[in-house]
Write an enzyme that holds these catalytic residues in place. Structure first.
Site, PDB file in Angstrom:
ATOM      1  N   HIS A 178       8.817 -52.900  25.604  1.00 14.51           N
ATOM      2  CA  HIS A 178       7.941 -53.597  26.547  1.00 14.51           C
ATOM      3  C   HIS A 178       6.775 -54.277  25.829  1.00 14.51           C
ATOM      4  O   HIS A 178       5.855 -53.620  25.335  1.00 14.51           O
ATOM      5  CB  HIS A 178       7.411 -52.603  27.592  1.00 14.51           C
ATOM      6  CG  HIS A 178       6.491 -53.232  28.586  1.00 14.51           C
ATOM      7  ND1 HIS A 178       5.332 -52.626  29.018  1.00 14.51           N
ATOM      8  CD2 HIS A 178       6.546 -54.433  29.223  1.00 14.51           C
ATOM      9  CE1 HIS A 178       4.719 -53.413  29.879  1.00 14.51           C
ATOM     10  NE2 HIS A 178       5.426 -54.515  30.014  1.00 14.51           N
ATOM     11  N   ASN A 219       0.339 -50.073  31.850  1.00 15.93           N
ATOM     12  CA  ASN A 219       0.178 -50.593  33.211  1.00 15.93           C
ATOM     13  C   ASN A 219      -0.231 -49.494  34.180  1.00 15.93           C
ATOM     14  O   ASN A 219      -0.938 -49.746  35.161  1.00 15.93           O
ATOM     15  CB  ASN A 219       1.466 -51.264  33.680  1.00 15.93           C
ATOM     16  CG  ASN A 219       1.638 -52.639  33.070  1.00 15.93           C
ATOM     17  OD1 ASN A 219       0.688 -53.242  32.575  1.00 15.93           O
ATOM     18  ND2 ASN A 219       2.859 -53.143  33.071  1.00 15.93           N
TER      19      ASN A 219
END
Length: 678
Positions: free
Chosen positions: A462, A512
């Site tokens: 990611h 996140n």
């Protein structure tokens, strides 16, 4: 002429005779021509760092050289590295943590400064031969030598990174670099901490001579000794800038430029360096004397301790990739040529890999490839290098590169069904040993892998936007992901110059997950009438690189809303939802919470009470800290240090505070100390 090692005038013979002195970190010998060869090869270490023992051994070598010069049994001293890939990475920062008071720092500095002064005063030529990285204390050491030779290899770079550790050069590197390069080039190097290639270093006066390869250093150093070559200081024109009032004007300009990049309260080191130059830069001996007084309080400051911690955290992240990994990624296939996919492809190419870029639309591929031109222009200085990079980024609409790739990264739309279908199709086409990865930011790895015959092969890799600027990449372990695949993912991330963080497959992963509550909480304050400019300035006052409202606009409000929904943090009817529905998505659409002009948010000019900003800034960061604590409890990553590392390098959390968990622990200690005092 160099004489044999014999006694004269009643002196005792110099022992041991020409041969090798036994040290642990240095190899020292004197050859038949009387040249002393000091080879720095620190025991049990991959790189040379100037710790206590190496410095003590170097002092013994200098003792020998002083005596050899006096007795005329030595005609020169050459300093080289025994490491193949580097010269000296600076001082051993692990030893910095032992200093508690300024007096302790000053006492330690005196020993090193005296040693470097002795090197500089040697009556025989002292030549440094540099291959690979030579930074910090290593650069200060070679500046005390009389002549400096470096290889033209791209890996050979010099620099003063100390400012990134909350300090500046403290071994008289300030005065010696100004003497050699002049105040503009020297101060720029020290204030930015940037690395300088060998050719540039020679052009500005930090290096005197270049050779083609590491193997040529010994011959060139021998020649320099025998010809008694000495480095020339900066010329008269450059030296004029150290005089008053030119020095004051130059210091003002430096201070103004530094203020644009850092706040003095957060990062005092560059400002103290400018003060030092402004007050003492006209007299290099006075500058040397004052350097220690300015340096000592910085080294024991909280900012420097925390910034050194951040450096160690970066090393911890690098260690997530196994050092004994035989697998070496060379070819990458990226599926999805949108902004993220194309930028991932471009960064891999800039890191030396060959990349095939696939998308359903040839036009999107072409646009994505074209967008990498700016990156290639920054990374590669010559036309030939840029052309070679462009040749390594290959449009591949049919996906022909899948079967040859070592790493396959999917970066398509965030829909589970589409990703599942794609990976089921890919599974039979990839070669054995290739890494199969998704760049998903919100979907669970095990859900994407469910239809695969071998779900253990899929991992998450990611990236964060913008790819070229964000140093962290999360390597996500699904419930069934195999360890060897995760390790290869981390190896790939380090191979492209990023920091890998191995994280568990949970909604939001680590970054996140902790960032979303921080941003959503700030948006809730905005809903209640708090000014967006005040919110953002309070976060910057705390030390964040930008405020949460500006950050949301930068990331994209549609992305924020999507992540918020995944984490259950995006309430119906919110201002965020209304903006997304009206296609006001932030920076990329020209309007979001702010109106964006020329790539910058249009902010109202307002001032706020400092105490009020301090209070609000601490309140804003609290949701991020609480979520970091929960992520640790749930072992999203392995330990507290990795939580801090991930949040610092993934969100920009104020580095000088050492990470959210470290910061909170420091607060608790301070609170306990106050209670005890009362």
């Amino acid at each position: 002429m160099v004489q044999d090692n014999v006694a004269r005038d009643g002196e005792e013979p110099l022992a041991p005779p020409a041969g090798t002195l036994a040290f642990r970190d240095w190899r020292f010998s004197v050859d038949q021509e009387g040249i002393g060869w000091a080879i720095f090869d620190r025991e049990g270490a991959n790189a040379n760092a100037l710790g206590s023992r190496p410095l003590e051994e170097l002092s013994a070598i200098v003792d020998w050289a002083e005596e050899g010069a006096r007795r005329r049994t030595m005609c020169g001293l050459v300093i080289l590295s025994g490491k193949e890939k580097g010269f000296i990475v600076g001082a051993d920062i692990n030893e910095f943590d032992g200093f508690e008071t300024e007096a302790q720092v000053i006492d330690r500095l005196r020993l090193v400064l005296a040693l470097f002064d002795r090197i500089e005063r040697l009556s025989i030529p002292v030549v440094a031969g540099i291959h690979g990285v030579c930074v910090g204390g290593g650069l200060e050491l070679i500046l005390a030598c009389h002549y400096r030779i470096a290889t033209r290899d791209p890996a050979t770079r010099v620099g003063f990174p100390e400012v990134k550790l909350g300090i500046f050069p403290g071994w008289h590197g300030t005065a010696r670099s100004i003497r050699q390069a002049g105040p503009i080039a020297a101060m720029q190097a020290m204030l930015t901490g940037s690395m300088i290639g060998a050719s540039r270093a020679r052009a500005i006066g930090l290096i005197d001579e270049l050779v083609a390869s590491r193997g040529a250093l010994r011959w060139a150093a021998r020649k320099a000794v025998l010809k008694k070559r000495k480095s020339k200081p900066a010329g008269f024109t450059k030296s004029l800038l150290t005089r008053w009032p030119a020095r004051a004007l130059l210091a003002k300009k430096m201070r103004d430029e530094t203020k644009k990049k850092a706040r003095e309260a957060h990062y005092p080191a560059p400002f103290r360096l400018i003060d030092l130059f402004e007050l003492h830069g006209g007299d290099l001996e006075a500058l040397k004397a004052a350097e220690t007084r300015y340096f000592a309080p910085l080294l024991i400051s909280d900012q420097s301790r925390n910034l050194r911690r951040v450096f160690k955290l970066s090393e911890l992240l690098k260690a997530q990739a196994p050092k004994d990994q035989a697998w070496k990624p060379m070819r990458v296939h990226v599926i999805g040529a949108g902004t993220m996919g194309a930028d991932i492809a471009g960064w891999c190419v800039a890191s030396g890999m060959e990349v095939t870029l696939q998308d359903l639309s040839p036009e999107v591929i072409e646009k994505g490839i074209k967008a990498q031109g700016k990156l290639f222009s920054r990374k590669f200085k010559t036309r030939a290098e840029r052309a070679a990079a462009k040749a390594r980024l290959i449009a591949d609409p049919a996906g022909a590169g899948v079967g040859r790739a070592d790493v396959i990264i999917e970066a398509i739309v965030e829909r589970l069904d589409i990703k599942q279908k794609l990976f089921a199709d890919l599974e039979g086409k990839i070669k054995p040993g290739a890494v199969l990865a998704t760049n998903t930011s919100s979907l669970e790895i095990e859900a994407i892998a469910a239809p695969l015959k071998d779900p253990g092969r899929l991992i998450g890799i990611h990236f964060f936007n913008p790819v070229a600027q964000m140093p962290l990449v999360e390597v996500v372990r699904g419930a069934s992901s195999r360890d060897d695949e995760v390790k290869k993912g981390a190896t790939f991330v380090t191979a492209i110059g990023k920091f890998p963080l191995v994280a568990k497959s949970v909604p939001g992963f680590l970054v996140n997950r902790v960032l979303a509550p921080y941003m959503m909480s700030a948006m809730a304050r905005l809903e209640k009438g708090e000014e967006k400019e005040k919110i953002d300035e309070a976060a910057r006052t705390f030390g964040m690189p930008m405020g949460p409202i500006e950050l949301a606009d930068t990331v994209g409000l549609d992305v924020c809303a999507h992540v918020g929904r995944i984490l259950g943090l995006s309430p119906e009817g919110s201002m965020l939802q209304r903006l997304v529905e009206s296609k006001k998505l932030g920076k990329k659409s020209g309007e979001g919470f702010y109106v964006w002009k020329d790539g910058k948010p249009d902010k109202a000019e307002k001032t706020y009470a400092p105490a009020e900003l301090d209070r609000l800034g601490r309140e804003l960061i609290d949701p991020l800290i609480r979520e970091s604590e929960r992520a640790l409890e749930e072992r999203v990553v392995e330990n507290a240090d990795l939580v801090d590392a991930g949040v610092i390098f993934g969100t920009g959390f104020a580095p000088f505070r050492g990470g959210p968990l470290h910061f909170r622990a420091s607060e608790l200690r301070e609170e306990a100390a106050k209670e005890a005092a009362e």
